[in-house]
Design an enzyme around this catalytic site. Sequence first.
Site, short mmCIF file in Angstrom:
data_model
loop_
_atom_site.label_atom_id
_atom_site.label_comp_id
_atom_site.label_asym_id
_atom_site.label_seq_id
_atom_site.Cartn_x
_atom_site.Cartn_y
_atom_site.Cartn_z
N ASP A 1 0.83 -1.21 0.00
CA ASP A 1 0.00 0.00 0.00
C ASP A 1 0.86 1.26 0.00
O ASP A 1 1.80 1.37 0.81
CB ASP A 1 -0.85 0.04 1.28
N GLU B 1 -5.46 4.35 -3.08
CA GLU B 1 -6.90 4.48 -2.85
C GLU B 1 -7.49 5.66 -3.62
O GLU B 1 -6.86 6.69 -3.76
CB GLU B 1 -7.18 4.68 -1.35
N GLU C 1 -14.14 -2.27 -1.71
CA GLU C 1 -14.39 -2.48 -0.28
C GLU C 1 -15.76 -1.91 0.10
O GLU C 1 -16.06 -0.73 -0.16
CB GLU C 1 -13.28 -1.79 0.55
O1 KIV Z 1 -4.87 -1.93 4.16
C1 KIV Z 1 -5.47 -2.98 3.89
O2 KIV Z 1 -5.30 -4.02 4.53
C2 KIV Z 1 -6.40 -2.95 2.77
C3 KIV Z 1 -7.31 -4.12 2.63
C4 KIV Z 1 -8.33 -4.11 3.67
C5 KIV Z 1 -7.90 -4.21 1.27
O3 KIV Z 1 -6.44 -2.02 2.04
#
Ligand code: KIV
Length: 267
Positions: free
Chosen positions: A85, A116, A183
């Site tokens: 991420d 995101e 989500e």
């Molecule tokens: O940060 C995370 O774990 C996520 C998932 C919930 C998709 O973005």
Amino acid sequence: MSLPRFADMHARGEKIVMLTAYDATFAAVADAAGVECLLVGDSLGMVCQGLDTTVGVSLETMRYHTESVARGLRRVQGTAWLIADLPFGSYHASPEQALRSATELMQAGAHMVKLEGGGWTSDTVRFLVERGIPVCAHLGLTPQTVHALGGYRVQGRGSEAAALLRQQAHALQDAGAAMLVLEMVSAALATQLTGELKRCATIGIGAGRGTAGQVLVLHDMLGVGLGKMPRFVRNFMADTPGITQALQAYVRAVKDGSFPDDQVHAW
Ligand code: KIV
């Protein structure tokens, strides 16, 4: 695992199994259990660091955990695809900032980065993809903007919100996103999008069984957490003697379509 392999699974309708991982040992155990895609999610802010939201997670922390997970996979010659991420504030200023942040995570061992949001993010996705960085997008409930969204609630409800989400999803696919986490959107909308997006595999979390794959937070599916479990979680430890068996049960349930159950885990 590789992008062509995921594209082939998507085309054949074979479900993609994704799970979060934050450290070397769990990464290796999940890989051995058959998890195809490990996400170093910024959810680590909540489950590892004890933060209230993911907003406080830094790029340095994401790099540290991505390196740990990548090392765990290397130790066992794991084959899972590794997504990291991009945390809040690390890609918002400009595509160039996103490239610098993504470069750090790719050099830490990620195969793909996730970011995101829709709308303005399409240009950033295109910028990264053109420079050889695979991107997973994330729409619906986007935890980094939970304050703007007014809480953890189902997104894309009503025809206007659904149309906007649909338009953003298509724009992200056109920009080159190869995966899209959905989500907390209705099962009907997620299923419709999954059918429409041929070049972008949808991965659901609280989005019903119709998506191309599923993802859960590791701690949630093991039944350990600091707060109330979201409705879309199943505790895979409940009927199994250990963690390896729970992970295997998750893989089986996603593959055979028995998880999620739209009557229980979706909207
Ligand atoms: O940060 C995370 O774990 C996520 C998932 C919930 C998709 O973005």
